[in-house]
Write an enzyme that holds these catalytic residues in place. Structure first.
Site, short mmCIF file in Angstrom:
data_model
loop_
_atom_site.label_atom_id
_atom_site.label_comp_id
_atom_site.label_asym_id
_atom_site.label_seq_id
_atom_site.Cartn_x
_atom_site.Cartn_y
_atom_site.Cartn_z
CG ASP A 170 -2.40 76.40 16.95
OD1 ASP A 170 -2.47 77.16 15.97
OD2 ASP A 170 -2.27 76.81 18.12
CB THR A 196 0.76 80.60 18.06
OG1 THR A 196 1.20 81.20 16.85
CG2 THR A 196 1.12 81.49 19.23
CE LYS A 242 -6.04 76.86 13.29
NZ LYS A 242 -5.53 77.06 14.68
CG ASP A 300 -1.93 76.42 22.56
OD1 ASP A 300 -2.29 76.64 21.39
OD2 ASP A 300 -1.31 77.26 23.24
CG ASP A 321 -5.88 75.28 18.20
OD1 ASP A 321 -5.82 75.68 17.03
OD2 ASP A 321 -5.08 75.61 19.08
#
Length: 1217
Positions: A392, A394, A818, A838, A842
């Site tokens: 990821d 951000t 993803k 995080d 995710d």
């Protein structure tokens, strides 16, 4: 504990009636008792044993134990198998019991919490486990919510309450919930005792953000949504009390519905071991068949001649049946090729590796007081085999701490930093503008220094007593525009101060505390505050803003809230002059297409600014407004009211109404927020890339932002041949763009591979033409293009193109995409994948990958809870893989190689002995040696090697990333290495048997008596075996510690101590039937011939191994050998550094697209109720400066000549950048 039992009957809908226990009990809803434990005192032993015997290995050893209990076929005592089996079962049972004890303790702690339940009009204290569906319970401030409740009323005006959901979703920011108006007035127990409303709603599910239902009361029905629910696991904050109706209890709550078991992950070594064990078992059966046939032939040809004094056992009437029994006897004897201690040792080693990760101080974040944590013990060695990392952006690569950096207002860009000479400066650079001295010529011909030029100073906001002292902005022209009364700038900041769902608290006069749902929104409101437009307070119908010192209250008519589909939010306010205006902010891709046509020129300029900001890695938003006519607003508002009370398709109708009013808006400008890059990210990515790990960034940000982050992270460099960008909107466009990219790669591949065709090369994973030049290209693909690329007929083309690139960046992707990308690589590449993130978005990616890593960052702990490993900063990934992962893989491979070697050397002696004992299933060693060989004599040395061994120190592992490649290529333990170990073991067993056998054939004792007897031969072979395998592990050990020395020499000492004890007269007197060979060991080992035989056996077994390794080290050294030699050279000569030059584009360490939260407070704010927020501590993190990246890679002086043709030499040459 029957109350903890879960429901069995599936539900289609749930019906709950308040204060009607008998009515609710007929549905047999689950109670509020939770049970995460597996056993109780009665069921522990049978259930645990049943679970353990689900393992094939345990069942196999139980089968052997049963065979050993049959006298006709067993030549070994039963304890040779039952002792290790019981030991393994006991250790596992103790571990399971300990884990379950803590689960019981946790369950009891939760179930015994106290809650106030309304029973018969009186509040009574009840344990949580006694709460039932349909009960009305009272919560007080700072209490946990006991079950999933429908909020009925609260101490706050109009039924509002505030909750914290950190335990539920990891988010620490405050959330607001609201009771429906009809129940909000039920504030005392007497009224609630007569409440008999019935709720019909959806059945239990795991969707945390959605709830649909209807309340029927007094012949009316009221729509219910997630905003009316308090979920179990939340904490009531800043609310004195509230009442709620239990809808879901215990296992039916959304918290428990989301606590399902994570998919069990196994390493590639585990899967290989399963295959190898099956092969070994097949080999065992083949040996048993050979020896059984030999027994049948021997008994038929020879054994019949000795029937008088050597009769067959009772029940044996033919040579064939004797061979059949002999087969099972040899299965028992030869089963030690796969001992049960192998599985125990593997788990002990993995546990040790996990503790090393947990104890690593270099992966401890002092700022957050967060250590690294291995949340699983089964995947450590796979950390040394990772080929693909999916990250990821951000919060993972960036800090997720937002700073208002730049803005565009009416075509003017603000925020550029300039020095005193008017030169543009970059704040993102690591160096600061230092003091410069300017010199001018003097009359005497010298130089006269002038005043130094200072670095730029931040804007002075001292004129504003309500300004946030932590806020900094570097362009004074924006503040000047505010002071000069620029109407566009005023309207720009007015929008930022009004269009949000931030809640404000004034702890003391002028000390404002903002609580925002996302750091982006907080940064925007804080910027408006400092420039003179201070959001001061709000009620459900008003917003008060201090505009340049003057308090102005706007009537809040509507909030059109943000969600991930709309990607924008709007407010409709009425100014004190009576003008109705809509303010909107959102993603540029959404808002620019909703502007009035007259904004075309301004839109073009603003788009250029947006591209510039995105190119610097900033997160951008577009701001716009629209004036509404009174008549239109009244009509639109009436339609909104009707849709809001509709029970069905409410969200779809609202979306259409919102879309209708958010058209033909006037453009105000754009904002740009900086999300700072985490410390050490570029260095980590560069080092991992040198380790041949391909890094793919999967982000929801826009393309320009993601590309710039790629340059900032040094994933992308200007030295690349080309960066392919796929932006097609149709299947044909995407296919064509991928085809063109592959053609360009193929052109280069033909020159590299001298004309070999692509199809010929693609068949081999390691020699793929496309992957052979992976360092030259990068791929950037948008989310809408990725949706087409992931379709079944195009996924292979996409994967081939992507895998040919050094770096891949997927922009604007959803959480599902993803996971699909990770699954695609797992499906076709058969490579080990690692996903790191995080946030909650995710989780699917983390669970899909072979290894999931969670970062405990700003977005909560959802990713950490779903992960296999966790730490606080991305840079620790480098150490996790290159040090802990590589060492774990190396240690496990060396352990397995040695373990199979020593056990084949031990077991195959029985096979050779079978040809000299009439295939009678007689063992060479005594039964005590067979029992203790894998438990005492050889277990600890191999464990020490498996836990502590190193080939190179940790510093060299980081300096030479190419050392990581053997794990990726699976070179240290594979089928070839397995057969080599087996061959060495068989070779050792041959020498171990035939050398003593040949010596003992004619040898005599010192007194002239015959030396050869069964027990003397057994002692000699056993002693030779223990010494040989001990010397062998000494050769295999690359890193000696005091523990290694103690275990190796201690095991040898233990062998001799136990050997002499078992042959002592003391044991013989106590147990004459068990220890019959009194004094045999002492007499045998007192003979020089025996020691010469042991020495000869040891030398002949070990010297070829030493010679082979010496020649290999001299003629074809591996990279680790070169590194070790270099380390020795450095101690004798001055260290020579080779510094990596800084290459590539310098970019700001930033990230793109705001609004990290999913849903706003809008609907609750507009409910017409007063809102207040009590004191909350806001955590603030100061920006952390990044250190310069100097990656020093060492190289052995003059080693190119000696190893020019070796792979390690080629690998060493590629270390330079």
């Amino acid at each position: 504990m029957e109350r903890c039992a879960a429901r069995r009957v599936p539900e289609e809908e749930r019906r709950v009636r308040a204060n009607a226990q008998e009515y609710n009990e007929k549905f047999q809803y689950a109670s509020n008792c939770i049970k995460t434990s597996k056993y109780n005192i009665v069921t522990f032993l049978p259930v645990n044993l049943f679970e353990q015997f689900q393992e094939v290995a345990n069942t196999y050893f139980l089968f052997l134990l049963i065979l050993q209990l049959i006298p006709q076929i067993s030549s070994l005592s039963w304890f040779t198998t039952i002792v290790p089996l019981v030991l393994v079962l006991t250790i596992t049972a103790v571990k399971d019991a300990t884990d379950d004890y803590f689960r019981h303790k946790s369950d009891n702690q939760v179930n015994n919490r106290q809650s106030q339940v309304l029973i018969g009009g009186v509040l009574r204290q009840e344990q949580w486990m006694n709460v039932r569906v349909g009960d009305i319970i009272k919560l007080e401030n700072n209490q946990f919510v006991a079950a999933d409740l429908l909020l009925l009323s609260s101490s706050e005006p109009h039924g509002l309450c505030y909750i914290e959901t950190a335990e539920l979703d990891g988010e620490t920011n405050m959330k607001v919930r609201q009771a429906i108006p009809v129940t909000a007035e039920l504030g005392d127990t007497s009224q609630l005792a007569h409440f008999d409303g019935e709720v019909i709603c959806e059945p239990p599910n795991n969707k945390l953000d959605k709830f649909g239902g209807t309340l029927y009361w007094k012949e009316n029905k009221y729509s219910l949504s997630n905003q009316n629910m308090l979920l179990r696991g939340c904490v009531l904050r800043n609310t004195e009390w509230c009442f709620g109706l239990v809808i879901f209890a215990g296992p039916d709550t959304k918290l428990m519905q989301n606590s399902g078991r994570t998919k069990f992950k196994r390493t590639s070594i585990d899967r290989l071991m399963n295959t190898l064990v099956l092969w070994i078992f097949g080999f065992l059966v083949c040996m048993g068949v050979i020896l059984a046939i030999g027994n049948a032939i021997w008994e038929h040809e020879v054994g019949v001649c000795f029937q008088i004094y050597l009769p067959w056992d009772e029940g044996v009437h033919s040579a064939f049946f004797s061979g059949f029994l002999s087969f099972w006897s040899y299965i028992i004897i030869l089963n030690t090729v796969v001992p049960i201690s192998l599985y125990v040792s593997v788990e002990v080693i993995r546990l040790g590796h996990s503790y090393f990760i947990n104890w690593d101080k270099k992966m401890y974040c002092a700022k957050r007081r967060t250590p690294a944590e291995a949340r699983t013990t089964t995947l450590n060695e796979e950390l040394g085999q990772v080929e693909y990392i999916f990250s990821d952006k951000t919060g993972t690569l960036t800090q997720n701490i937002m700073v208002f950096s730049k803005c565009s207002v009416n075509g003017h860009s603000y925020g550029d930093v300039q020095d005193m000479l008017g030169h543009k400066a970059e704040l993102g650079e690591v160096r600061v503008l230092s003091v410069r001295c300017l010199s001018t010529p003097s009359a005497t011909g010298g130089v006269t220094p002038t005043l130094p030029l200072q670095r730029p100073q931040p804007v002075d906001f001292s004129f504003n007593p309500l300004a946030d002292p932590q806020f900094q902005f570097w362009d004074p022209s924006l503040l000047e525009a505010v002071k000069l009364g620029d109407l566009h700038v005023h309207e720009f900041f007015r929008l930022l101060s009004l269009c949000h769902t931030v809640m404000s608290e004034e702890k003391s006069e002028g000390e404002l505390l903002y609580k925002a749902q996302s750091p982006d929104e907080g940064a925007l409101v804080t910027a408006a505050r400092n420039f003179g437009f201070v959001f001061r307070s709000r009620t459900p119908k008003t917003i008060t803003v201090h505009e340049l010192g003057q308090a102005i209250t706007y009537q809040l008519l509507a909030i059109l809230d943000f969600n991930n589909i709309r990607k924008r939010m709007s407010v409709i306010v009425r100014s004190p002059e009576g003008k109705i205006r809509l303010y909107c902010k959102g993603a540029d891709t959404i808002l620019l297409e909703r502007l009035h046509p007259v904004n075309q020129d301004l839109s073009s300029i603003t788009t250029d600014h947006l591209n510039e900001y995105a190119g610097e890695g900033l997160r951008t938003l577009v701001l716009a407004y629209k004036d509404l006519e009174e008549s239109y607003y009244k009509d639109w508002s009436e339609r909104l009211r009707r849709v809001g009370s509709a029970p069905e398709a409410r969200e779809d109708h609202l979306a259409r109404l919102y879309d209708e009013v958010e058209h033909d808006m006037m453009l105000l400008g754009a904002t740009a927020i900086e999300d700072k890059l985490q410390q050490g990210v570029p260095e980590t990515i560069a080092i991992l890339t040198l380790a041949n790990i391909k890094i793919w960034v999967l982000t929801g940000d826009k393309q320009e932002t993601a590309v710039n982050i790629g340059y900032s992270c040094k994933m992308l460099t200007d030295d690349m041949t080309e960066v392919f960008v796929v932006t097609g909107h149709t299947v044909l466009e995407v296919r064509e763009e991928l085809r063109k990219a592959r053609e360009k790669i193929m052109d280069a591949s033909r020159s590299v591979c001298n004309g070999f065709s692509y199809q010929e090369k693609l068949s081999s994973k390691l020699t793929s033409v496309l992957e052979a030049i992976a360092g030259e290209y990068a791929l950037v693909i948008n989310g809408h293009s990725l949706a087409h690329a992931l379709e079944a007929d195009m996924e292979v083309e996409f994967l081939e193109t992507a895998c040919a690139c050094k770096a891949v960046i997927c922009c604007r992707v959803t959480p599902l995409q993803k996971a699909q990308v990770v699954e695609l690589v797992k499906k076709y590449k058969k490579a080990v994948t690692l996903a790191i993130g995080d946030g909650a978005n995710d989780v699917s990616m983390i669970k899909t990958a072979h290894i999931g890593v969670g970062i405990s960052g700003q977005e909560g702990i959802q990713a950490v809870l779903a992960s296999d490993y966790s730490f606080s900063q991305f840079k620790f990934l480098q150490r996790l893989l290159l040090v802990h992962g590589r060492w774990s893989y190396l240690r496990m491979c060396k352990f397995l190689c040695y373990f199979f070697y020593k056990n084949f050397a031990f077991t195959m002696v029985h096979f050779w002995f079978g040809f000299f004992c009439g295939f009678s299933a007689q063992t060479v060693y005594d039964q005590y040696f067979i029992t203790l060989y894998n438990i005492v004599y050889t277990s600890l040395p191999v464990l020490a090697m498996g836990v502590f061994d190193q080939d190179v120190p940790e510093q060299r592992s980081m300096e030479y990333p190419k050392l990581y490649e053997p794990g990726q290529l699976n070179l240290l333990f594979n089928k070839r290495e397995f057969f080599i170990c087996i061959a060495q073991g068989i070779y050792t067993s041959i020498l171990m048997f035939f050398i003593p056998y040949g010596v003992f054939a004619d040898a005599t004792r010192d007194d002239g008596a015959q030396l050869a007897d069964y027990q003397s031969f057994a002692v000699t072979v056993a002693t030779s075996l223990v010494i040989v395998v001990s010397v062998q592990i000494g050769l295999d050990t690359g890193f000696w510690t005091a523990i290694n020395h103690f275990f190796i020499w201690g095991s040898l000492a233990a062998y001799f101590a136990i050997l002499f004890t078992m042959h002592s007269d003391g044991l013989f007197r106590m147990f004459p039937n068990q220890f019959r060979f009194m004094g045999n060991a002492q007499n045998t080992l007192a003979q020089p011939t025996v020691w010469l035989t042991i020495a000869l056996t040891t030398v002949v077994c070990i010297v070829p191994v030493v010679a082979f390794r010496f020649l290999k080290l001299d003629l074809k050294p591996e990279l680790s050998d070169t590194v070790r030699y270099t380390q020795l050279v450095r101690k004798k000569q001055k260290t020579q550094h080779r510094c990596m030059r800084h290459a590539g584009r310098m970019g700001s360490r930033r990230s793109g697209y705001a609004f990290s939260h999913q849903e706003g407070f809008g609907e609750l704010i507009m409910s017409g109720k007063n809102m207040r927020l009590s004191s909350l501590a806001l955590s603030s993190f100061a920006p952390r400066p990044s250190t310069n990246w100097i990656d020093t890679l060492w190289k052995k002086k003059g080693c190119e000549g000696s190893s020019a043709g070796s792979p390690s030499s080629a690998a060493d040459k590629t270390l330079r950048v």
